[in-house]
Design an enzyme around this catalytic site. Structure first.
Site, PDB file in Angstrom:
ATOM      1  N   THR A  29       0.925  -1.101   0.000  1.00 52.20           N
ATOM      2  CA  THR A  29       0.000   0.000   0.000  1.00 52.20           C
ATOM      3  C   THR A  29       0.973   1.159   0.000  1.00 52.20           C
ATOM      4  OG1 THR A  29      -1.672  -1.267   1.123  1.00 52.20           O
ATOM      5  CG2 THR A  29      -1.695   1.079   1.574  1.00 52.20           C
ATOM      6  N   THR A  50      -3.852   1.911  -2.292  1.00 55.96           N
ATOM      7  CA  THR A  50      -3.402   0.513  -2.316  1.00 55.96           C
ATOM      8  C   THR A  50      -3.878  -0.235  -3.547  1.00 55.96           C
ATOM      9  OG1 THR A  50      -3.376  -1.542  -1.026  1.00 55.96           O
ATOM     10  CG2 THR A  50      -5.414  -0.304  -0.988  1.00 55.96           C
ATOM     11  N   ASN A 100      -3.591  -3.498  -2.746  1.00 55.28           N
ATOM     12  CA  ASN A 100      -3.581  -4.585  -1.781  1.00 55.28           C
ATOM     13  C   ASN A 100      -2.214  -5.237  -1.774  1.00 55.28           C
ATOM     14  OD1 ASN A 100      -4.576  -6.005   0.327  1.00 55.28           O
ATOM     15  ND2 ASN A 100      -5.512  -7.619  -0.898  1.00 55.28           N
ATOM     16  N   SER A 133     -10.884  -2.157   5.183  1.00 58.69           N
ATOM     17  CA  SER A 133      -9.481  -1.778   5.041  1.00 58.69           C
ATOM     18  C   SER A 133      -8.862  -1.533   6.410  1.00 58.69           C
ATOM     19  CB  SER A 133      -9.403  -0.500   4.204  1.00 58.69           C
ATOM     20  OG  SER A 133      -8.087   0.002   4.182  1.00 58.69           O
ATOM     21  N   GLY A 173       1.225  -1.416   4.892  1.00 61.43           N
ATOM     22  CA  GLY A 173       1.523  -2.530   5.796  1.00 61.43           C
ATOM     23  C   GLY A 173       0.331  -3.372   6.199  1.00 61.43           C
TER      24      GLY A 173
HETATM   25  N1  GLY Z   1      -5.318  -3.671   1.330  1.00 61.48           N
HETATM   26  C1  GLY Z   1      -4.896  -3.276   2.600  1.00 61.48           C
HETATM   27  C2  GLY Z   1      -5.898  -2.468   3.329  1.00 61.48           C
HETATM   28  O1  GLY Z   1      -6.706  -1.821   2.721  1.00 61.48           O
HETATM   29  O2  GLY Z   1      -5.917  -2.494   4.520  1.00 61.48           O
END
Ligand code: GLY
Length: 571
Positions: A383, A401, A403, A454, A475
């Site tokens: 991210t 992000t 992901n 998220s 992270g």
């Molecule tokens: N894809 C990581 C988050 O959105 O927390």
């Protein structure tokens, strides 16, 4: 002769920057030779992001008269070019801003489950999870939100959108040299690129090396369509057609209607007070703001400042509040437009006091004995976060992000950008961990049009009603815990900005029941934790925190994380 001189001048200007365009920064950005300043002191404004070229773009926009929103948009667009593992057009994110007039803004451009998605789409006929399908390739992508988010922010900007996007177009079109880290990252990606792409992307190449030039012509053309047609340059017309064709070639399910119907949403921030500071963060569908609130409030009356940074007592207390907050995440948190998330209850003083009733400062509270209160791995770092402040006190924190690193690993054929694999952030089956080891249930189950939960925590801390900290990090599930620890390091332990960002971090998320800990934390601390009943697991870097701290109206510190190529710029 004139033509030869003109050609030579053009070649020189390509090499040394892009100053010849009226839309381009006054100071040329040299994409062939750049460094990564880790800490700067500025008087007017600062930008800190995951890539030096993106931070430079942001600062040039401020120097051209743009505000922090302009700079954040331009930096975000530049990251989509120079930091393809997480900077993106094909993903989503959140923007938290506090404007000089006191207005607080949060914009949600999280990806959405496509219209043809369904709750069990990642289960086989026996009901077992199909992780590969939720984590890689076409079916793992949610409907991208980033471009809608950029335009939702743009209403607070000052400069023409064409000025903000031009540096990204120039860098994509003319190229930039990649760093050693970037080369290693591309080399590690080759097998997946071959597996998950239907049209060979520019990233496929044997042996990338530091100093190689990356030119992204398809991406430049996509950016030009966005420059010329606005949101419709992405969600309709040629780009939308390319996305849907890519979906058809790879058995994905995003349709033209999904794209056309995508909307970014302005939401009320999740805000709370901590010892005289006001903390402004992201509400659902991010768990980040609520988790940060729960964790900060659970330590508020426990005199953590006296325990000392990385003392066994402080780590133990922070781990226990992280454990309790993440247990609530698993059960209660999800897209509040689809599920009734009891936000007020989960951060009420009485509830949080109750949550700490079984806290024992001498030993671990096993996660098996901590259930979600009565009313819910291993990280990819991919991210990305950027923090900006301008001379008027406009402050912006943006976390975006795909992901996983490079998202689904699928590049849209002819359009040049990676698609996200954000569908894995849904709970694909109750109790089954996602790629971050996080579990969930009904609150975060898949539904068409719903946004996956998220952990992103773009956050602004106010002191005396003026921005004090602008902070965030990548992270996965370690995001809220890293933001929590960095704020505590500064407010409670009185640490310098660089120590707060660069020194070791740790993480607990209820399940799995262990503390993940960076290697720099000494063995004697680990041993003391083991004696108290904790399982301690070594892990690589936690997050890449980008922090701005306002010392005074004329003195700003910006610190970029040493865990990556991240860079701070200011003037
Ligand atoms: N894809 C990581 C988050 O959105 O927390």
């Amino acid at each position: 002769m004139k033509r030869i001189i003109a050609t030579l001048l053009l070649i020189i200007s390509f090499y040394f920057g892009f100053s010849q365009k009226s839309n381009s920064p006054a100071t040329p950005i040299n994409t062939y030779n750049y460094s990564s300043p880790k800490k700067i002191i500025a008087t007017q404004g600062a930008v800190v992001s995951a890539h030096p070229l993106a931070s430079k773009v942001g600062i040039e926009i401020l120097k051209m008269g743009g505000n922090a929103i302009d700079a954040a948009i331009a930096t975000q667009l530049a990251l989509a070019v120079v930091y393809p593992q997480a900077g993106n057009l094909g993903g989503g994110g959140f923007t938290v801003a506090r404007l000089a007039d006191g207005k607080e803004i949060t914009i949600d451009y999280r990806e959405m489950a496509p219209g043809n998605a369904n709750r069990d789409m990642y289960l086989d006929e026996k009901g077992d999870p199909l992780h590969e399908k939720s984590q890689e390739g076409h079916l793992s992508s949610g409907v991208p939100g980033t471009v809608a988010g950029l335009f939702a922010s743009y209403k607070y900007a000052k400069l023409p959108f064409s000025t903000l996007i031009q540096p990204a177009i120039d860098i994509a079109e003319k190229g930039f040299v990649i760093t050693k880290r970037q080369a290693q990252s591309f080399n590690a990606l080759q097998e997946n690129l071959k597996k998950y792409n239907t049209v060979s992307p520019v990233f496929i190449k044997e042996n990338w090396a530091a100093g190689d030039t990356l030119i992204q012509t398809d991406l430049a053309n996509t950016l030009k369509r966005i420059r010329d047609k606005g949101e419709a340059g992405f969600y309709e017309g040629e780009t939308a057609r390319l996305i849907v064709e890519e979906m058809k070639r790879g058995s994905g399910i995003i349709t033209l209607d999904d794209l056309k119907n995508y909307k970014a949403i302005s939401r009320e921030p999740h805000s709370f007070h901590y010892k005289g500071y006001k903390i402004i963060s992201m509400p659902m569908p991010s768990s980040g703001g609520l988790l940060l609130n729960q964790m900060m409030k659970m330590i508020e009356n426990r005199e953590i400042g006296k325990m000392g940074f990385l003392s066994v007592q402080a780590i133990q207390l922070m781990v226990e509040v992280e454990r309790r907050a993440f247990a609530d995440r698993a059960k209660y948190m999800g897209d509040a437009d689809f599920y009734n998330v009891p936000v007020d209850k989960l951060c009420s003083p009485a509830y949080l006091q109750e949550r700490m009733m079984n806290y024992d400062p001498a030993k671990a509270t096993p996660s098996s004995t901590i259930q979600p209160g009565t009313v819910a791995g291993y990280e990819s770092e991919e991210t990305t976060h950027l923090s900006v402040i301008d001379k008027d006190g406009n402050a912006v924190a943006v976390t975006t992000t795909l992901n996983d690193s490079y998202g689904s690993k699928t590049v849209v054929g002819g359009a040049g950008f990676f698609l996200n694999d954000e569908m894995d952030d849904f709970s694909i089956k109750p109790g089954v961990p996602n790629m971050y080891g996080a579990v969930g249930g009904e609150a975060n189950a898949i539904k068409p049009g719903k946004r996956m939960l998220s952990s992103m925590t773009p956050t602004i801390v106010l002191k005396d009603n003026y921005p004090y900290l602008v902070i965030g990090t990548p992270g996965g599930t370690t995001i809220p815990t890293s933001v929590f620890q960095t704020i505590v390091d500064i407010i409670e332990f009185g640490m310098t900005t660089e120590d707060a960002v660069w020194k070791a971090k740790f993480h607990h998320q209820w399940l799995p029941d262990h503390i993940e800990i960076e290697r720099a934390i000494p063995e004697k601390t680990r041993e003391a934790l083991r004696i108290m009943g904790y399982t301690v697991v070594d892990r690589g870097p936690i997050g890449r925190t980008e922090l701005i701290k306002v010392i005074s109206r004329k003195k700003i510190e910006a610190v970029a994380d040493v865990r990556g190529d991240d860079a701070a710029e200011g003037y």
